[in-house]
Design an enzyme around this catalytic site. Structure first.
Site, PDB file in Angstrom:
ATOM      1  N   ASN A 156      -4.444-103.255  28.293  1.00  0.00           N
ATOM      2  CA  ASN A 156      -4.762-102.699  27.483  1.00  0.00           C
ATOM      3  C   ASN A 156      -3.282-101.734  28.540  1.00  0.00           C
ATOM      4  O   ASN A 156      -3.793-100.797  28.906  1.00  0.00           O
ATOM      5  CB  ASN A 156      -5.137-101.600  26.499  1.00  0.00           C
ATOM      6  CG  ASN A 156      -4.946-100.932  25.974  1.00  0.00           C
ATOM      7  OD1 ASN A 156      -3.900-101.008  25.350  1.00  0.00           O
ATOM      8  ND2 ASN A 156      -5.947 -99.967  25.159  1.00  0.00           N
ATOM      9  N   TRP A 157      -1.731-101.753  28.193  1.00  0.00           N
ATOM     10  CA  TRP A 157      -1.369-101.268  29.013  1.00  0.00           C
ATOM     11  C   TRP A 157      -0.752 -99.903  27.666  1.00  0.00           C
ATOM     12  O   TRP A 157      -0.151 -98.503  28.396  1.00  0.00           O
ATOM     13  CB  TRP A 157       0.402-101.472  29.219  1.00  0.00           C
ATOM     14  CG  TRP A 157      -0.245-102.777  29.386  1.00  0.00           C
ATOM     15  CD1 TRP A 157      -0.837-103.566  30.509  1.00  0.00           C
ATOM     16  CD2 TRP A 157       1.344-103.639  30.369  1.00  0.00           C
ATOM     17  NE1 TRP A 157      -0.266-104.460  31.143  1.00  0.00           N
ATOM     18  CE2 TRP A 157       1.141-104.808  30.790  1.00  0.00           C
ATOM     19  CE3 TRP A 157       2.975-103.562  29.295  1.00  0.00           C
ATOM     20  CZ2 TRP A 157       1.643-105.396  31.608  1.00  0.00           C
ATOM     21  CZ3 TRP A 157       3.748-104.567  30.172  1.00  0.00           C
ATOM     22  CH2 TRP A 157       2.865-105.360  31.326  1.00  0.00           C
ATOM     23  N   HIS A 175      -8.751 -99.592  18.774  1.00  0.00           N
ATOM     24  CA  HIS A 175      -8.793 -98.468  19.803  1.00  0.00           C
ATOM     25  C   HIS A 175      -9.447 -97.285  19.325  1.00  0.00           C
ATOM     26  O   HIS A 175      -8.968 -96.253  18.370  1.00  0.00           O
ATOM     27  CB  HIS A 175      -8.000 -98.707  19.958  1.00  0.00           C
ATOM     28  CG  HIS A 175      -8.185 -98.680  22.066  1.00  0.00           C
ATOM     29  ND1 HIS A 175      -8.264 -96.775  22.368  1.00  0.00           N
ATOM     30  CD2 HIS A 175      -7.868 -98.599  23.293  1.00  0.00           C
ATOM     31  CE1 HIS A 175      -8.177 -97.049  23.671  1.00  0.00           C
ATOM     32  NE2 HIS A 175      -8.648 -97.998  23.983  1.00  0.00           N
ATOM     33  N   GLY A 196     -10.611 -94.050  30.770  1.00  0.00           N
ATOM     34  CA  GLY A 196      -9.560 -92.642  31.269  1.00  0.00           C
ATOM     35  C   GLY A 196     -10.306 -91.152  31.473  1.00  0.00           C
ATOM     36  O   GLY A 196      -8.731 -90.833  32.741  1.00  0.00           O
ATOM     37  N   SER A 233     -12.926 -97.451  32.203  1.00  0.00           N
ATOM     38  CA  SER A 233     -12.684 -97.166  33.480  1.00  0.00           C
ATOM     39  C   SER A 233     -12.615 -98.167  34.655  1.00  0.00           C
ATOM     40  O   SER A 233     -14.095 -97.812  35.266  1.00  0.00           O
ATOM     41  CB  SER A 233     -13.218 -96.055  34.685  1.00  0.00           C
ATOM     42  OG  SER A 233     -12.830 -94.960  33.590  1.00  0.00           O
ATOM     43  N   GLY A 286      -7.865-100.510  31.038  1.00  0.00           N
ATOM     44  CA  GLY A 286      -7.020 -99.527  30.572  1.00  0.00           C
ATOM     45  C   GLY A 286      -5.598 -99.705  31.530  1.00  0.00           C
ATOM     46  O   GLY A 286      -4.944-100.094  32.211  1.00  0.00           O
ATOM     47  N   GLY A 287      -6.010 -98.281  32.581  1.00  0.00           N
ATOM     48  CA  GLY A 287      -5.224 -98.043  33.709  1.00  0.00           C
ATOM     49  C   GLY A 287      -4.712 -98.820  34.758  1.00  0.00           C
ATOM     50  O   GLY A 287      -4.261 -99.282  35.222  1.00  0.00           O
TER      51      GLY A 287
HETATM   52  P1  13P Z   1      -9.183 -97.482  30.765  1.00  0.00           P
HETATM   53  O1  13P Z   1      -9.365 -97.963  31.190  1.00  0.00           O
HETATM   54  O2  13P Z   1      -7.696 -96.424  31.653  1.00  0.00           O
HETATM   55  O3  13P Z   1     -10.266 -96.082  31.365  1.00  0.00           O
HETATM   56  O4  13P Z   1      -8.576 -97.520  29.655  1.00  0.00           O
HETATM   57  C1  13P Z   1      -9.797 -98.312  29.218  1.00  0.00           C
HETATM   58  C2  13P Z   1      -9.502 -98.322  27.747  1.00  0.00           C
HETATM   59  O5  13P Z   1      -9.322 -97.734  26.329  1.00  0.00           O
HETATM   60  C3  13P Z   1      -8.693 -99.878  27.431  1.00  0.00           C
HETATM   61  O6  13P Z   1      -8.509-100.274  26.630  1.00  0.00           O
END
Ligand code: 13P
Length: 253
Positions: free
Chosen positions: A9-10, A94, A170, A210, A231-232
């Site tokens: 998920n960008w 989300h 995050g 994370s 995410g990241g």
């Molecule tokens: P992170 O991996 O950056 O914590 O984000 C998770 C997320 O919200 C994926 O949808």
């Protein structure tokens, strides 16, 4: 047998040209990996360019959101049919949409119905806030999100649920694998309560929050966890490919 699924998920990152470059950087590594469903979720504006880039690839695309109406005067929104021409999957509910854009379980439910109607596979996100967790209400919150978000939905095995505790997103502070597995089990039980037990068994549950190349292995070896919503770390080509590789290797074992 549930096929593992890793989705990147960008969020609101990467312009169209940056998105094309990022996929070019990841693609050779991704193409070598079998046995895992690979999904990229870029911003809407990049979907068309990436669809073209991925036309001979097994890598699938997901949108990060949609609106539930078919068409009409809804300035700024994107319909299920528009997304369906470009994507196989769509992220719905989300926690960032719930927190910043006021999305409720009722709206999530409408969106899930609308996605399924056009043949899009929803990746439905659930997860508790830190406040609810500290109040001992994590299970109640997540079970409620499943019950209300999926009310009246004809569930199918291609559907995906992402368990993403809000406090882990995050923050660099992932859930413990034990806890993620326990919550995934609870999600499966909550699904069994509203559908056929066989479906609850077949639905794939991702962990998100994370996830990195350094911790994916701990999650992916757990019985109830079928993949991750990243995410990241999905914005770094080598790291995302490593997450996919480890998933393929560990789920095969
Ligand atoms: P992170 O991996 O950056 O914590 O984000 C998770 C997320 O919200 C994926 O949808």
């Amino acid at each position: 047998m549930r096929i593992p699924i890793i989705a990147g998920n960008w969020k609101m990152n990467a312009t169209v040209s940056e998105a094309v470059q990022l996929v070019r950087d990841m693609l050779p590594g991704m193409e070598k990996i079998d046995g895992v469903e690979k999904v990229i979720c870029p911003p809407f504006v990049s979907l068309w360019a990436l669809k073209d880039l991925l036309k001979n690839s097994v890598v699938k695309l997901a949108a990060q959101n949609l609106y539930y109406q078919e068409k009409g005067a809804y300035t700024g929104e994107v319909s299920p049919g528009m997304v369906r021409e470009l994507c196989d999957y769509v992220i719905i509910g989300h926690s960032e949409r719930r927190a910043y854009f006021g999305e409720t379980d009722e709206l999530v439910n409408r969106k899930v119905h609308a996605a399924l109607k056009v043949g899009l596979n929803p990746i439905v996100c659930v997860g508790e806030t830190l406040e609810k967790r500290e109040q001992g209400k994590a299970e109640e919150v997540v079970a409620g999100q499943i019950k209300n978000g999926l009310a009246g939905v004809e569930l199918g095995p291609t559907m995906v649920i992402a368990y993403e505790p809000v406090w882990a997103i995050g923050t660099g502070r992932a859930a413990t694998p034990d806890d993620a597995n326990r919550m995934a089990k609870l999600i499966r039980e909550s699904i069994a309560a509203i559908s056929a037990p066989a479906l609850a068994r077949d639905i794939r549950i991702q962990y998100g929050g994370s996830v990195t190349a350094s911790n994916i292995a701990e999650f992916i070896v757990r019985k109830e966890i079928d993949g991750a919503l990243v995410g990241g770390a999905s914005l770094k080509a080598a790291e995302f490919v490593s997450i996919l590789e480890q998933t393929a290797r560990l789920k095969k074992a």
